[in-house]
Design a protein around this motif. Structure first.
Motif, PDB file in Angstrom:
ATOM      1  N   ILE A 145       0.845  -1.205   0.000  1.00 15.17           N
ATOM      2  CA  ILE A 145       0.000   0.000   0.000  1.00 15.17           C
ATOM      3  C   ILE A 145       0.875   1.248   0.000  1.00 15.17           C
ATOM      4  O   ILE A 145       0.654   2.189  -0.776  1.00 15.17           O
ATOM      5  N   GLY A 146       1.890   1.269   0.873  1.00 15.44           N
ATOM      6  CA  GLY A 146       2.800   2.411   0.906  1.00 15.44           C
ATOM      7  C   GLY A 146       3.577   2.566  -0.385  1.00 15.44           C
ATOM      8  O   GLY A 146       3.794   3.693  -0.867  1.00 15.44           O
ATOM      9  N   TRP A 147       3.994   1.437  -0.971  1.00 10.43           N
ATOM     10  CA  TRP A 147       4.770   1.465  -2.216  1.00 10.43           C
ATOM     11  C   TRP A 147       3.941   2.070  -3.354  1.00 10.43           C
ATOM     12  O   TRP A 147       4.429   2.909  -4.114  1.00 10.43           O
ATOM     13  N   GLN A 148       2.690   1.661  -3.449  1.00 11.72           N
ATOM     14  CA  GLN A 148       1.844   2.171  -4.523  1.00 11.72           C
ATOM     15  C   GLN A 148       1.421   3.615  -4.271  1.00 11.72           C
ATOM     16  O   GLN A 148       1.263   4.396  -5.218  1.00 11.72           O
ATOM     17  N   LYS A 149       1.255   3.980  -2.998  1.00 16.28           N
ATOM     18  CA  LYS A 149       0.961   5.383  -2.707  1.00 16.28           C
ATOM     19  C   LYS A 149       2.106   6.289  -3.132  1.00 16.28           C
ATOM     20  O   LYS A 149       1.890   7.453  -3.494  1.00 16.28           O
ATOM     21  N   ALA A 150       3.328   5.749  -3.081  1.00 15.69           N
ATOM     22  CA  ALA A 150       4.499   6.522  -3.516  1.00 15.69           C
ATOM     23  C   ALA A 150       4.610   6.577  -5.039  1.00 15.69           C
ATOM     24  O   ALA A 150       5.500   7.246  -5.567  1.00 15.69           O
ATOM     25  N   GLY A 151       3.720   5.860  -5.743  1.00 19.36           N
ATOM     26  CA  GLY A 151       3.710   5.895  -7.199  1.00 19.36           C
ATOM     27  C   GLY A 151       4.781   5.050  -7.852  1.00 19.36           C
ATOM     28  O   GLY A 151       5.126   5.282  -9.022  1.00 19.36           O
ATOM     29  N   LEU A 152       5.296   4.050  -7.145  1.00 18.10           N
ATOM     30  CA  LEU A 152       6.380   3.224  -7.679  1.00 18.10           C
ATOM     31  C   LEU A 152       5.823   1.978  -8.352  1.00 18.10           C
ATOM     32  O   LEU A 152       4.910   1.340  -7.830  1.00 18.10           O
ATOM     33  N   PRO A 153       6.355   1.593  -9.510  1.00 16.18           N
ATOM     34  CA  PRO A 153       5.874   0.393 -10.210  1.00 16.18           C
ATOM     35  C   PRO A 153       6.171  -0.875  -9.412  1.00 16.18           C
ATOM     36  O   PRO A 153       7.155  -0.958  -8.679  1.00 16.18           O
ATOM     37  N   LYS A 154       5.308  -1.886  -9.602  1.00 17.21           N
ATOM     38  CA  LYS A 154       5.464  -3.124  -8.845  1.00 17.21           C
ATOM     39  C   LYS A 154       6.752  -3.860  -9.195  1.00 17.21           C
ATOM     40  O   LYS A 154       7.365  -4.491  -8.336  1.00 17.21           O
ATOM     41  N   HIS A 155       7.167  -3.797 -10.471  1.00 10.93           N
ATOM     42  CA  HIS A 155       8.368  -4.553 -10.828  1.00 10.93           C
ATOM     43  C   HIS A 155       9.629  -3.948 -10.201  1.00 10.93           C
ATOM     44  O   HIS A 155      10.623  -4.641 -10.032  1.00 10.93           O
ATOM     45  N   TYR A 156       9.582  -2.667  -9.827  1.00  7.42           N
ATOM     46  CA  TYR A 156      10.706  -2.093  -9.086  1.00  7.42           C
ATOM     47  C   TYR A 156      10.842  -2.769  -7.721  1.00  7.42           C
ATOM     48  O   TYR A 156      11.952  -2.948  -7.217  1.00  7.42           O
ATOM     49  N   PHE A 157       9.700  -3.118  -7.141  1.00  3.59           N
ATOM     50  CA  PHE A 157       9.744  -3.769  -5.837  1.00  3.59           C
ATOM     51  C   PHE A 157      10.396  -5.146  -5.948  1.00  3.59           C
ATOM     52  O   PHE A 157      11.147  -5.559  -5.061  1.00  3.59           O
TER      53      PHE A 157
END
Length: 423
Positions: A78-90
């Motif tokens: 949730i925090g990662w997507q709120k920051a606008g970062l793509p999932k594949h970066y994770f």
């Protein structure tokens, strides 16, 4: 720590890190998440879309509150997507962290062997053997599984506790490191609460005969770890209470308990456990007629009750199941996603045979061998994971946390036999 690494080891570590990276990227060129994390990712998507902490139930085809897998990764997504970062970066971040953890694990395997008296060439050889062990380098280690972050932390924690048991007090930085490592590991993999719970219980018990300062130091570590665990898991308890009106960390335990105790189980994870045509699903529906009307928490409770009833009514079958699970636990298989089983691996088989042979030699007191206090602490994670397998089922992803002991103990006992022969 790094200064203790011999110069000749660094090129090997670099080569292993590159090998791990190449395997990760070649086996997952699309940087996809594993199936557990895809489910958690969908929960995060639904939460951000305003639907709540829910996922689509594939059988009922409805959105319903979901707390099956670990909740902490969902909070991170949730925090990662709120920051606008793509999932594949994770995925790339997890790969990078797992490589760092892998190298940490190699170093602390070598330090653990050195603590047990294995000379540096043998200690580093044992560490490199762990580094290329089938599950570490490929079956689990080459994929996006959080076990790759948690296992090296367990190796580090066991080493620190061994040193403290041996008389070296843990400094405050080490105390914080141990407590934080345990907390992060348990947030990523909830079943590690049982592994670390038994590990700390055994450690504190072994310290009863130590000096008061050593005991005081140990209790400082234990209490800080407990405080961090409670604080970190409090939001999960609160979230699940709001969803299900029950103070629980996860609903998974009841599902897995029934998987491990019923009339059709083979003692291992069943990939078809939720398929309507499978014998297991038919068995469940025959005994829980209102299954589809239950919430996930209620279903977990109903499945757990059915499992306990089966154990009570079938003691002989339960005893045979314990034996089957124990044999399966030591079978030379490895974990592979979306497949019921793998073929036997010769390296895994040789390590398991070496471990079982070593245990027999120690129990027979061959040439004066005996089980030492430090051995008990080293072997505790293995015992904890075996007990998890008995309570639930044999899962080769959680056997991963027993494998350092399976590999190291024969090397340690072999070193003791060499010393006795030389003497």
């Amino acid at each position: 720590m790094l200064r203790s690494v011999p110069r000749f080891v660094w090129p090997v570590l670099l080569g292993l890190a590159l090998l791990k990276l190449v395997l990760q990227l070649s086996l997952n060129p699309g940087l996809e998440w594993n199936y557990d994390e895809r489910r958690n990712g969908r929960i995060a998507d639904n939460y951000l879309a305003g639907r709540g902490y829910v996922s689509l139930d594939p059988v009922r085809q409805v959105l319903r509150p979901d707390s099956f897998h670990a909740s902490f990764p969902v909070f991170v997504y949730i925090g990662w997507q709120k920051a606008g970062l793509p999932k594949h970066y994770f995925t790339l971040l997890v790969f990078a962290m797992s490589i760092g953890a892998y190298l940490l694990g190699i170093i602390y395997i070598a330090r653990t062997l050195a603590y047990f008296g294995v000379a540096p060439p043998g200690a580093w050889s044992g560490a490199l053997l762990w580094a290329v062990y089938p599950s570490v380098v490929y079956y689990i280690g080459a994929y996006m599984w959080y076990e790759n972050l948690a296992l090296p932390l367990l190796i580090l924690v066991v080493y620190k506790l061994l040193r403290q048991l041996g008389g070296r007090a843990l400094s405050w930085p080490d105390t914080v490191l141990v407590a934080a490592s345990v907390t992060v590991s348990c947030l990523l993999r909830g079943y590690l609460l049982a592994v670390y719970g038994l590990l700390f219980l055994v450690w504190l018990t072994l310290l009863l005969r130590q000096s008061r300062p050593a005991q005081r130091n140990a209790w400082q570590v234990a209490l800080l770890t407990l405080a961090l665990l409670v604080g970190a898991h409090a939001p999960i308890f609160l979230k699940n209470y709001r969803l299900f009106q029950a103070w629980t960390l996860s609903n998974q335990a009841g599902f897995e308990l029934l998987q491990g105790h019923n009339s059709v189980t083979q003692g291992r994870f069943m990939f078809d456990w939720d398929e309507r045509t499978s014998p297991f699903d038919q068995y469940v529906r025959a005994h829980i007629p209102r299954l589809d009307s239950l919430s996930q928490y209620q279903e977990s409770q109903a499945r757990a009750a059915l499992a306990l009833r089966w154990i009570w009514e079938n003691p002989a079958a339960e005893a045979r199941l314990w034996l089957r699970k124990t044999l399966l636990f030591f079978a030379p298989e490895n974990f592979i996603a979306d497949a019921p089983r793998t073929s036997y691996n010769i390296v895994t088989g040789l390590v398991h045979l070496a471990f079982l042979g070593t245990v027999l030699l120690v129990l027979a007191r061959y040439r004066g061998l005996r089980l030492r206090r430090v051995d008990v602490l080293l072997l505790t994670p293995l015992v904890a994971v075996w007990l998890l397998s008995i309570v639930f089922f044999v899962g080769f992803r959680w056997r991963y946390f027993a494998e350092p002991a399976l590999l190291l103990y024969p090397i340690i006992v072999w070193q003791r036999l060499r010393c006795r022969a030389a003497a």
